[in-house]
Design a protein around this motif. Structure first.
Motif, mmCIF file in Angstrom:
data_model
loop_
_atom_site.group_PDB
_atom_site.id
_atom_site.type_symbol
_atom_site.label_atom_id
_atom_site.label_comp_id
_atom_site.label_asym_id
_atom_site.label_seq_id
_atom_site.Cartn_x
_atom_site.Cartn_y
_atom_site.Cartn_z
ATOM 1 N N ILE A 190 0.868 -1.184 0.000
ATOM 2 C CA ILE A 190 0.000 0.000 0.000
ATOM 3 C C ILE A 190 0.900 1.227 0.000
ATOM 4 N N ASN A 191 0.859 1.970 -1.084
ATOM 5 C CA ASN A 191 1.688 3.182 -1.177
ATOM 6 C C ASN A 191 0.988 4.224 -2.041
ATOM 7 N N PRO A 192 0.302 5.172 -1.467
ATOM 8 C CA PRO A 192 0.344 5.529 -0.052
ATOM 9 C C PRO A 192 -0.782 4.920 0.772
ATOM 10 N N LEU A 193 -0.391 4.612 2.019
ATOM 11 C CA LEU A 193 -1.370 4.413 3.084
ATOM 12 C C LEU A 193 -1.453 5.797 3.725
ATOM 13 N N LEU A 204 -4.792 4.183 -0.444
ATOM 14 C CA LEU A 204 -5.143 4.875 -1.690
ATOM 15 C C LEU A 204 -4.588 4.170 -2.922
ATOM 16 N N ASP A 205 -3.674 3.241 -2.737
ATOM 17 C CA ASP A 205 -3.106 2.528 -3.881
ATOM 18 C C ASP A 205 -2.858 1.090 -3.427
ATOM 19 N N ALA A 206 -2.785 0.182 -4.376
ATOM 20 C CA ALA A 206 -2.528 -1.216 -4.036
ATOM 21 C C ALA A 206 -1.691 -1.847 -5.127
HETATM 22 MG MG MG Z 1 1.419 4.340 -5.427
#
Ligand code: MG
Ligand code: ADP
Length: 379
Positions: A190-193, A204-206
Motif C-alpha cells: 500500500i503506497n500511499p497508506l 489509496l493505492d494497491a
Molecule cells: Mg502508489
C-alpha cells in the motif's frame, strides 16, 4: 501475476482495510457517470500494471465534470512504461494529511515474508530505502501466521503518531500481512497508506503480485490465465503446458527447454512446429496418450515428434502411452519418438514391438529428419 490497482484493492477491502469504493470505467462517458455517483472531486487513475503512474501523468484529480472528461480522454490510450491504458479507476478524492508506506514482500535470502513500513510513503519507496534506509522499518514474520499486533506496535514504537493512530496503522499492517499469506502473494503493498484530515487511515493505492505457482489455489484470480480453447482446457486438466503454433509438426518434450530446442530444429527444416507441449515430470501413460491426442488434434498438425529425456519421467511409461494412443486413435499421421534415460530399454522394446519409429542412440536432429522425411513421403 501482477494485479491491477482495483483488483489489489479488492484484496485489501476483503481483509478489512479501509479502501474507498471506486468504479472501473472504460470511456469518458462512464467516467462522468461514475464521478456523479461518487461525488466530485474524484481521482482519475490509469489502470496499468506499471508503477509510477502519478509521475507519468496517469493519476489526476478532477474537480468538475469537464475535468473528468478531459482527464479520462487524456489517460485512456496513454502509454505508461510501454503499457497502453485501457481502463480507469474513478476514486473519491481523499483529504490527505500524511502519506505512509506499508508493504509485504518475499525475502528469498531469509526465506520468509518481510514486512516493511515507512512514514515517508507516496514517493518512490526504493529511493527512500536507498538514500535513508533507517526510514524503512523491517520485520520478518512466519509464513504460517501474520505477526501479532503487539509486534507491529513495537516496530512502529518510535514513530511520531498518537497512540490511537498507531493502533489504526498496526491493525492495517496486520491485516495486510494476513491478506498477503491468504492470497498467496509475493508482494502486497500500500503506497500511499494515508492518514486523512479526519485522522482516519486509508489505502489509496494497491500493488499485488500473486505467486504464479499458486494460481490454481486462487482460481478467482486467474481469469486472465483461463484457457481459451478446448484443447488448452484439456491440456490444463492433465497438467501439461501446451501452446498452439502455426506449423505442422506437434512437438512433445519432457521439459520446456528440450521442447524449445526441438522446435528450433523442426523450424530449420521446410516444416515448422504446430504445437508445443511440455509433459513436465512424472507423466503417466494415460496422460501421455491424452497429451499426444491434444497435440495431434491441433489444426494444421500433420505429424508428431516426441523427445523425452527420462529423469523423473519414465521412458517405458511414456512409450506405453504412445502405443496406447496410436492403437486406440489410429491418427494415420507419422509419429517419431526419441527417448533416452530412465527405463529406456523397456521403452524401446515396447515401441519396437508395436512398430513405432524411434531413434535409439542418435540425436534429436536425426529424429527430426526421420519425421520430416516421412511427412514428405520419402519413407
Ligand atoms: Mg502508489
Ligand atoms: P502510483 O503509485 O502509480 O503513482 P498512486 O495511486 O500511488 O499511483 O497515486 C499517486 C499519488 O496520487 C498518491 O501518492 C497520492 O498522493 C495521490 N492520490 C492517489 N489516489 C488519491 C485519492 N483517492 N485522493 C487523493 N490523492 C490521491
Amino acid at each position: 501475476m501482477r494485479l491491477f490497482e482495483h483488483q489489489g484493492k479488492e484484496i485489501l477491502r476483503a481483509a478489512g482495510i479501509p479502501v474507498a469504493q471506486g468504479q472501473v470505467v472504460a470511456n469518458p462517458e462512464e467516467a462522468l457517470l461514475a464521478a456523479k455517483e461518487i461525488g466530485l472531486p474524484v481521482v482519475v487513475k490509469a489502470q496499468v500494471l506499471a508503477g509510477g503512474r502519478g509521475k507519468a501523468g496517469g493519476v489526476k484529480i478532477a474537480r468538475d465534470s469537464n475535468e473528468v472528461c478531459r482527464f479520462a480522454q487524456d489517460i485512456l490510450g496513454m502509454a505508461i512504461k510501454g503499457e497502453t491504458c485501457r481502463e480507469l479507476l474513478i476514486d473519491p478524492m481523499t483529504d490527505i494529511a500524511t502519506e505512509l508506506y506499508a508493504g509485504v514482500t518475499l525475502d528469498p535470502v531469509a526465506g520468509a515474508p518481510l514486512l516493511m513500513f515507512s512514514h515517508r510513503g507516496g514517493v518512490d519507496i526504493e529511493e527512500v530505502a536507498a538514500t535513508s534506509p533507517d526510514d524503512v522499518l523491517k520485520m520478518h514474520f512466519s509464513v504460517l501466521a501474520p505477526p501479532p499486533q503487539y509486534k507491529v506496535l513495537e516496530l512502529l514504537g518510535h514513530l511520531d503518531f498518537d497512540s490511537a493512530t498507531k493502533l489504526k496503522i498496526a491493525r492495517v499492517v496486520v491485516a495486510l500481512a494476513k491478506a498477503y499469506l491468504e492470497n498467496d502473494c509475493t508482494t502486497l503493498e500500500i503506497n500511499p497508506l494515508v492518514i486523512t484530515g479526519e485522522g482516519e487511515v486509508a489505502a489509496l493505492d494497491a500493488k499485488a503480485v500473486i505467486d504464479d505457482s499458486a494460481l490454481r489455489r486462487q482460481p478467482h484470480r486467474c481469469a486472465a490465465e483461463e484457457p481459451k480453447t478446448e484443447l488448452e482446457k484439456r491440456a490444463r486438466d492433465i497438467g501439461v503446458q501446451y501452446v498452439r503454433l502455426d506449423g505442422d509438426v506437434a512437438v512433445l518434450a519432457g521439459g520446456a527447454g528440450l521442447a524449445m530446442a526441438t522446435m528450433d530444429m523442426v523450424n530449420y527444416t521446410a516444416h515448422a512446429a504446430g504445437s508445443f507441449l511440455d509433459t513436465g515430470g512424472g507423466i503417466s501413460s494415460e496422460r501421455t496418450a491424452e497429451a499426444l491426442r491434444i497435440s495431434m488434434s491441433t489444426p494444421g498438425v500433420k505429424g508428431a515428434l516426441i523427445n523425452i529425456f527420462g529423469g523423473i519421467n519414465n521412458c517405458e511409461i511414456i512409450a506405453r502411452g504412445v502405443v496406447d494412443f496410436l492403437e486406440s486413435d489410429k491418427p494415420g499421421l507419422p509419429v517419431v519418438v526419441k527417448m533416452r534415460g530412465h527405463s529406456q530399454d523397456e521403452g524401446w522394446t515396447l515401441l519396437e514391438e508395436h512398430g513405432v519409429p524411434f531413434i535409439k542412440y542418435g540425436t534429436t536432429e536425426e529424429a527430426v529428419r526421420l519425421l520430416v522425411s516421412t511427412m514428405d513421403g520419402e519413407n
